[in-house]
Write an enzyme that holds these catalytic residues in place. Structure first.
Site, mmCIF file in Angstrom:
data_model
loop_
_atom_site.group_PDB
_atom_site.id
_atom_site.type_symbol
_atom_site.label_atom_id
_atom_site.label_comp_id
_atom_site.label_asym_id
_atom_site.label_seq_id
_atom_site.Cartn_x
_atom_site.Cartn_y
_atom_site.Cartn_z
ATOM 1 N N GLU A 112 0.743 -1.426 -0.079
ATOM 2 C CA GLU A 112 -0.034 0.081 0.108
ATOM 3 C C GLU A 112 0.963 1.294 -0.141
ATOM 4 O OE1 GLU A 112 -3.263 -2.439 2.962
ATOM 5 O OE2 GLU A 112 -1.910 -0.839 3.669
ATOM 6 N N TYR A 124 7.229 1.653 -8.097
ATOM 7 C CA TYR A 124 6.583 0.149 -7.984
ATOM 8 C C TYR A 124 6.217 -0.162 -9.511
ATOM 9 C CZ TYR A 124 6.875 1.182 -3.194
ATOM 10 O OH TYR A 124 7.000 1.403 -1.906
#
Ligand SMILES: CC(C)(COP(=O)(O)OP(=O)(O)OC[C@H]1O[C@@H](n2cnc3c(N)ncnc32)[C@H](O)[C@@H]1OP(=O)(O)O)[C@@H](O)C(=O)NCCC(=O)NCCS
Length: 157
Positions: A112, A124
């Site tokens: 998260e 990411y």
């Protein structure tokens, strides 16, 4: 000409050890908007974790805290000392973590991230994470408001 190997100057990635916590907590406080406490950092250790530090010029400059259960893992924390950010150390650490998780047979890595943390989201996305959900008002902000969390996953198989 100096023919000595310069291995100690290239970044090295190693497991976190007990006596690393003072330095890790310094990085935690410097890197995060709302940092973990030292207690939280120390509690997220143990046999169900794959926790790595990255050492550059003989000092710890970042770390990753990752928990695994069966064939899934969650990246709870990744931080690079702000003085060393933007030198691909975060990418190196994440790639080593992904390699070690794959070697353990982990199939999915979840995480998260704050919606406003575009630097981390870009890191990411470059490492094959996809956005899978938004958690509304999930994170506290320093000014007492809330910020959405982006839930991301990378499939390692
Ligand atoms: C997110 C973090 C770990 C990235 O580490 P880093 O060492 O600074 O990142 P890298 O130098 O490896 O850069 C990797 C990619 O991140 C992105 N990035 C890095 N610095 C950036 C910047 N200033 N602006 C935008 N994107 C940036 C880029 O996509 C970069 O790849 P590229 O240079 O090939 O384009 C680091 O910035 C950090 O510790 N941030 C604070 C803590 C945090 O937010 N952790 C994540 C919580 S989920």
């Amino acid at each position: 000409m100096n023919m000595m190997p310069n291995n100690s100057l290239s970044p090295q990635i190693m497991p976190i050890e007990e006596n690393d916590f003072t330095r890790l907590f310094e990085i935690e406080q410097a890197a995060h908007l709302v940092p973990w406490s030292l207690g939280t950092l120390k509690n997220n250790q143990g046999e169900r974790y794959l926790n790595l530090k990255i050492v550059h010029h003989q000092q710890i400059v970042g770390f990753a805290i990752c928990q695994f259960v069966l064939d899934e893992a969650t990246l709870f924390n990744i931080a690079i000392d702000p003085a060393f950010q933007g030198q691909h150390l975060g990418a190196l650490l994440l790639q080593e973590l992904l390699n070690q998780l794959k070697a353990k047979g982990i199939k999915t890595l979840w995480l998260e991230v704050r919606e406003g943390n575009q630097r981390a989201i870009q890191l990411y996305q470059q490492n094959d994470f996809n956005e899978v959900d938004i958690r509304k008002n999930y994170y506290p902000t320093p000014d007492g408001k809330r910020e959405n969390a982006v839930v991301m996953a990378a499939y390692l198989a």
